[in-house]
Design a protein around this motif. Structure first.
Motif, PDB file in Angstrom:
ATOM      1  N   SER A  20      68.499  62.531  61.314  1.00 51.47           N
ATOM      2  CA  SER A  20      67.528  63.619  61.267  1.00 51.47           C
ATOM      3  C   SER A  20      66.962  63.906  62.661  1.00 51.47           C
ATOM      4  O   SER A  20      67.050  63.083  63.573  1.00 51.47           O
ATOM      5  N   LYS A  67      61.344  71.268  59.588  1.00 47.20           N
ATOM      6  CA  LYS A  67      62.612  70.697  59.104  1.00 47.20           C
ATOM      7  C   LYS A  67      62.981  69.448  59.894  1.00 47.20           C
ATOM      8  O   LYS A  67      64.129  69.263  60.289  1.00 47.20           O
ATOM      9  N   GLN A  87      65.927  67.403  58.691  1.00 49.06           N
ATOM     10  CA  GLN A  87      67.277  67.979  58.745  1.00 49.06           C
ATOM     11  C   GLN A  87      68.100  67.273  59.816  1.00 49.06           C
ATOM     12  O   GLN A  87      67.569  66.796  60.818  1.00 49.06           O
ATOM     13  N   ASN A  88      69.408  67.232  59.616  1.00 51.80           N
ATOM     14  CA  ASN A  88      70.278  66.567  60.585  1.00 51.80           C
ATOM     15  C   ASN A  88      70.272  67.305  61.920  1.00 51.80           C
ATOM     16  O   ASN A  88      70.348  68.533  61.966  1.00 51.80           O
TER      17      ASN A  88
END
Lengths: 299, 277
Positions: free
Chosen positions: B120, B158, B161-162
């Motif tokens: 992340s 986010k 998120q990756n």
């Protein structure tokens, strides 16, 4: 003399419109078409053996498939019914022992070959030995473990069977782990080193997680092939008609059960051998599919 | 020719007075070898405190090699060998008792290709902090680093998120945030914009100008306009093919405007005016 736009369009109009329709009258088109067709056919032929074997197993072994097969012991001579629950357990236990031995050694060895010292003399030697071991006759692995373990312990055992399977699995796990670790992009390793990772941290936190899908694929393929092995078990685990109670007694396995029962003069046993074959193929198939699933996982 | 092994800081201290430049890193590279191949020779170069030093020059001139030897990244290449000194805050980082891992924790690096880890956004920035068993408030430090990298507003919703799902320019700023999270003294940037589009490039360049308030920055760039836009000091490297090899060396260095407007060397003049083949 310079050409105007009008001159250009006149020149283009003077030229006939070339035919660009596909035509099989042209030899190169025909050749291309025929080649495509034959490659297509050969690809289908290549898959015929697998599907015919599967068809035979399902038609012959599917009839007897029932819950009893998994819970009952093999029947004696003229007895009806029975199953091969002990052989399934034996196969799973021995593959488990094989995995416990070969997976840690294979992964750690793969780390050395792929990340720590890929070009060292030791790595080159180990890689070569691993490749030789891949093509090593499995019956000789059985004979070796017979001499090294069975004779020393004085008994056939699940332990010896597991060790024999481990020797067979080791090169697969080792070499696929190495491959997966080598595929980790250099920029990932650069990033880890650049932020102050030691070699161990780089391998543990970045290289291994990235390579994990590939490593799992190798493990699943190793398990799938070990589950189907029979030759290494013949000399190490032998067979048993009873439930597994200890790791140091003769142990049943699906592959040896198939070998034993298919040669017997009793229809019941032959039917059981067919069903055992089907179950064994299903087990192998499950691990093959698992390996595909792991392999397809995006990094 | 005898090699001048005195470091720039030592040389500067004897010649100049109060205005002497302060160096975070001063390197006197005598020779760099890859095996038998002499890659770089006779390059005395420093990274000034609170300034941006640009390394320019044609391909194969050793500018990246020199940059990567300033935090011992080249140790990854087994056949790499350096003769000379690289001083960081008074210590020769190539001395026998120096741990290259701790060198890299003080001298951070941003690479040509954005290379966030496959984890992340938050974990990417926290990665280096966790390595160092950071005792402070992790969330605050991650936010501060992302803010300083000019990425916070784009990713604050986010963080889970990756990092690889970001655009190229955002990924590069994430890598900058990751590098500065552990608060290095120097930031080395190896062609950080060469994989980015012009808009992302401009954003990263503006970021560099911000960063030099807190960090000493060295940047390798192919792009002379970029050097002129961001670098306070520019060093020009060239390739010497006279002895059959391809050996890079430092031709001259100086304040960027001076180097581009009034180069002392003929080679530099040809290169900055685009006559270099």
């Amino acid at each position: 003399m310079t050409m105007t736009t009008a001159d250009f369009s006149q020149a283009a109009a003077a030229k006939a419109v070339p035919s660009m329709r596909r035509s099989f009258a042209e030899p190169r088109n025909l050749r291309s078409y025929l080649l495509t067709l034959s490659v297509w056919l050969i690809a289908i032929i290549a898959s015929v053996p697998l599907f015919s074997v599967l068809y035979m197993l399902i038609s012959q072994g599917g009839a007897r498939l029932s819950f009893d097969l998994f819970t009952q012991l093999p029947p004696a001579g003229f007895m009806p019914g029975g199953g091969f629950g002990n052989a399934i357990i034996g196969t799973l236990v021995m593959v488990g022992i094989g995995s416990l031995i070969s997976i840690p050694i294979g992964i750690l060895g793969g780390i050395y070959l792929g990340a720590i010292s890929p070009d060292s003399k030791l790595s080159e030697t180990v890689r070569f030995v691993g490749k030789v071991l891949t093509g090593f006759p499995s019956i000789l692995v059985g004979v070796f473990v017979f001499g090294a373990l069975v004779q020393a312990m004085g008994t056939f055992s699940a332990l010896a069977g597991g060790v024999a399977l481990a020797i067979g699995m080791l090169p697969t796990v080792l070499l696929t782990s190495e491959q997966a670790i080598r595929m980790v992009p250099q920029r990932m390793k650069d990033a880890a080193v650049g932020i102050g990772c030691t070699t161990t941290q780089t391998v543990w936190k970045v290289v291994l997680p990235t390579a994990l899908p590939g490593i799992m694929t190798g493990i699943m393929l190793g398990i799938a092939s070990a589950a189907g092995e029979s030759a290494p078990l013949l000399f190490t685990a032998l067979f048993s008609n009873f439930w597994l109670e200890s790791l140091v007694e003769p142990t049943a396995s699906l592959s040896i059960l198939i070998y034993n029962f298919s040669g017997m003069p009793f229809p019941n046993q032959i039917q059981l051998a067919w069903s055992a074959s089907l179950v064994l193929v299903l087990i192998v198939l499950v691990f093959n599919i698992l390996s595909r699933l792991f392999g397809n996982r995006k990094v | 020719m005898t090699t001048n092994l005195s470091t720039p800081s030592a040389a500067a201290a004897t010649t100049a007075g109060a205005n002497a430049p302060q160096y975070a890193i001063s390197a006197a590279i005598d020779k760099i070898y890859y095996g038998d191949f002499l890659a770089v020779r006779d390059s005395v170069i420093g990274v000034e405190k609170g300034k941006i030093t640009g390394f320019i020059g044609p391909s194969g001139c050793g500018k990246s090699t020199v940059l990567r030897s300033l935090n011992r990244m080249n140790d990854l290449i087994p056949i790499f060998r350096l003769e000379g000194r690289v001083d960081f805050m008074g210590q020769d980082i190539y001395a026998k008792d120096i741990d290259p891992v701790s060198v890299r924790r003080h001298i951070g690096m941003v690479f040509q290709q954005p290379n966030p880890f496959s984890m992340s956004i938050y974990e990417n920035v926290a990665f280096g902090l966790r390595l160092n068993r950071y005792k402070g408030n992790m969330d605050e430090q991650v936010e501060r680093s992302l803010r300083r990298a000019g990425l916070w507003n784009e990713v604050k919703d986010k963080l889970k998120q990756n990092g690889l799902a970001l655009s190229g320019g955002q990924q590069q700023r994430l890598c900058i945030a990751r590098a500065i999270a552990i608060e290095p003294t120097v930031l080395l940037m190896d062609e950080p914009c060469s994989a980015l589009d012009p808009i992302a490039t401009r954003i990263v360049e503006e970021l560099m100008l911000e960063l030099k308030q807190d960090y000493s920055v060295a940047i390798v760039t192919h792009n002379m306009q970029q050097a002129q836009r961001v670098a306070d000091i520019t060093a020009f490297f060239s390739v010497d093919v006279s002895k059959g090899g391809r050996t890079g060396y430092l031709v001259e260095k100086g304040p960027t405007k001076e180097l581009f407007d009034h180069p002392r060397e003929q080679l530099t003049r040809e290169y900055v005016s685009g006559q270099f083949s």
